[in-house]
Write a protein that holds these residues in place. Sequence first.
Motif, mmCIF file in Angstrom:
data_model
loop_
_atom_site.group_PDB
_atom_site.id
_atom_site.type_symbol
_atom_site.label_atom_id
_atom_site.label_comp_id
_atom_site.label_asym_id
_atom_site.label_seq_id
_atom_site.Cartn_x
_atom_site.Cartn_y
_atom_site.Cartn_z
ATOM 1 N N SER A 198 37.114 31.691 42.486
ATOM 2 C CA SER A 198 38.040 32.724 42.011
ATOM 3 C C SER A 198 37.842 32.904 40.519
ATOM 4 O O SER A 198 37.239 32.055 39.852
ATOM 5 C CB SER A 198 39.484 32.259 42.204
ATOM 6 O OG SER A 198 39.887 32.371 43.520
ATOM 7 N N ALA A 199 38.426 33.946 39.984
ATOM 8 C CA ALA A 199 38.432 34.143 38.533
ATOM 9 C C ALA A 199 39.274 33.041 37.891
ATOM 10 O O ALA A 199 40.217 32.540 38.504
ATOM 11 C CB ALA A 199 39.020 35.509 38.213
ATOM 12 N N GLU A 210 35.479 36.832 38.532
ATOM 13 C CA GLU A 210 34.849 35.825 39.397
ATOM 14 C C GLU A 210 33.429 35.511 38.912
ATOM 15 O O GLU A 210 32.934 34.399 39.092
ATOM 16 C CB GLU A 210 34.838 36.318 40.850
ATOM 17 C CG GLU A 210 36.076 35.993 41.668
ATOM 18 C CD GLU A 210 37.356 36.707 41.241
ATOM 19 O OE1 GLU A 210 37.265 37.683 40.470
ATOM 20 O OE2 GLU A 210 38.448 36.292 41.668
ATOM 21 N N PHE A 250 35.738 37.317 46.249
ATOM 22 C CA PHE A 250 36.597 38.504 46.060
ATOM 23 C C PHE A 250 35.814 39.800 45.914
ATOM 24 O O PHE A 250 36.387 40.826 45.630
ATOM 25 C CB PHE A 250 37.484 38.219 44.833
ATOM 26 C CG PHE A 250 38.378 39.278 44.294
ATOM 27 C CD1 PHE A 250 39.357 39.884 45.089
ATOM 28 C CD2 PHE A 250 38.299 39.656 42.952
ATOM 29 C CE1 PHE A 250 40.227 40.839 44.541
ATOM 30 C CE2 PHE A 250 39.163 40.595 42.404
ATOM 31 C CZ PHE A 250 40.132 41.196 43.206
ATOM 32 N N ARG A 290 43.764 41.291 46.605
ATOM 33 C CA ARG A 290 44.205 40.060 45.945
ATOM 34 C C ARG A 290 44.091 38.862 46.895
ATOM 35 O O ARG A 290 44.401 38.976 48.084
ATOM 36 C CB ARG A 290 45.647 40.205 45.438
ATOM 37 C CG ARG A 290 45.856 41.280 44.386
ATOM 38 C CD ARG A 290 44.963 41.164 43.177
ATOM 39 N NE ARG A 290 45.047 39.934 42.440
ATOM 40 C CZ ARG A 290 45.760 39.755 41.321
ATOM 41 N NH1 ARG A 290 46.468 40.750 40.828
ATOM 42 N NH2 ARG A 290 45.750 38.611 40.686
ATOM 43 N N GLY A 291 43.637 37.764 46.358
ATOM 44 C CA GLY A 291 43.433 36.578 47.191
ATOM 45 C C GLY A 291 42.160 36.637 48.012
ATOM 46 O O GLY A 291 41.893 35.761 48.835
ATOM 47 N N GLY A 292 41.340 37.665 47.752
ATOM 48 C CA GLY A 292 40.192 37.938 48.619
ATOM 49 C C GLY A 292 39.064 36.926 48.547
ATOM 50 O O GLY A 292 38.187 36.931 49.412
ATOM 51 N N SER A 293 39.074 36.036 47.559
ATOM 52 C CA SER A 293 37.988 35.052 47.545
ATOM 53 C C SER A 293 38.136 34.064 48.703
ATOM 54 O O SER A 293 37.158 33.450 49.113
ATOM 55 C CB SER A 293 37.878 34.340 46.199
ATOM 56 O OG SER A 293 39.115 33.874 45.789
ATOM 57 N N ASP A 294 39.343 33.932 49.259
ATOM 58 C CA ASP A 294 39.490 33.147 50.493
ATOM 59 C C ASP A 294 38.634 33.759 51.601
ATOM 60 O O ASP A 294 38.010 33.047 52.391
ATOM 61 C CB ASP A 294 40.948 33.162 50.976
ATOM 62 C CG ASP A 294 41.851 32.268 50.144
ATOM 63 O OD1 ASP A 294 41.347 31.589 49.239
ATOM 64 O OD2 ASP A 294 43.068 32.272 50.426
HETATM 65 N N1 ASP Z 1 41.017 36.633 41.468
HETATM 66 C C1 ASP Z 1 41.533 37.417 42.580
HETATM 67 C C2 ASP Z 1 43.035 37.321 42.629
HETATM 68 O O1 ASP Z 1 43.627 36.714 41.772
HETATM 69 C C3 ASP Z 1 40.923 37.026 43.873
HETATM 70 C C4 ASP Z 1 41.218 35.623 44.303
HETATM 71 O O2 ASP Z 1 41.626 34.783 43.509
HETATM 72 O O3 ASP Z 1 41.017 35.331 45.470
HETATM 73 O O4 ASP Z 1 43.624 37.891 43.504
#
Ligand code: ASP
Length: 325
Positions: free
Chosen positions: A41-42, A75, A137, A151-155
């Motif tokens: 993730s970032a 990222e 992500f 958002r959260g897409g690196s999962d």
């Molecule tokens: N950096 C992005 C976020 O904060 C993606 C991630 O963390 O999965 O949503």
Amino acid sequence: MKTIIIKFGGSSLADPGKIRRAAGMVAAARRRGFSPVAVVSAPADATDDLLALAAQAGGQRLSPRETDALLASGEQISAALLALALQAEGRKAVSLTGAQAGIRTDDRFSAAAVRAVDARRLRRELAAGRIPVVAGFQGSTGGGDVTTLGRGGSDFTAVALARALGAALCEFRTDVKGIYTAHPAIVPEARPIKALTYAEVVALSALGTEVRQLGAIAYAAKHSIPLHLRSSFHDEPGTLINAGGGRPGVSCLSLRKAPDGALVSAVGRELSRAHAARGLAAAGPCAALLRSAAGAFTLRVPAERGEAALKALHAAFFGASGPLT
Ligand code: ASP
Ligand code: MG
């Protein structure tokens, strides 16, 4: 060698010291005989900071294409820094953008769906003995434009790569040790949970406790990818998520506010009326059973009784006498 995906959340990559620790964990997986692929993730709040910058530069109506080009850079910073930290440990490592890792998406900027993963480049890097560090992500359209996955897409990046590479396991390293029987800040006796099923995690998300991005959990369930949620600060095992089996019973409790009181929910396998009745009795005289199903039940209590009811249910289901089975 078995491939393992190790995904790091942004708080685990917040500064150079944490990035070096993450590198140590990836290197340790290699020493244990795995072939690790890192997904990052970032760093910490980078995505929010970039969004704020975009608004400052571009005002209210931002181009989705340019916003994605900007957000994807967060990222990429993590990926390059983690690759540098691995190299400093004497490991061969290579950072890859989503596009370089072969993640092809549709062209819905800011909420793109992964259409395919072309894992040839990743396989080449692994065959050459390099540890790929993939920027989560993000992906790219057929036309080569950078997209982000929401958002959260690196999962989702992590599970998509797990499937494409046939990984044995997908690890999520964050600043929490895993999932607990209840929120430890409210219930100090809360215990870490060793294993949960995909269905239990989906039920928790439906109750507002989002453990990981829901799309990633659903994808892992569909393709039977075992997940391991664990700390990026310790090496103790965390919570395994798979199709499961095991005993029926309450595995996890949650508390949330509602306009007309507090809602205490229990999640578990094959919950019966007896489980709900036991919860209701523990919660005290003003509690009402709102919903009861095989995978979860929810009680409503007066707002000021919420934390006490959560503690009482925890004692009833996880107290000295052990969980109700
Ligand atoms: N950096 C992005 C976020 O904060 C993606 C991630 O963390 O999965 O949503
Ligand atoms: Mg983030």
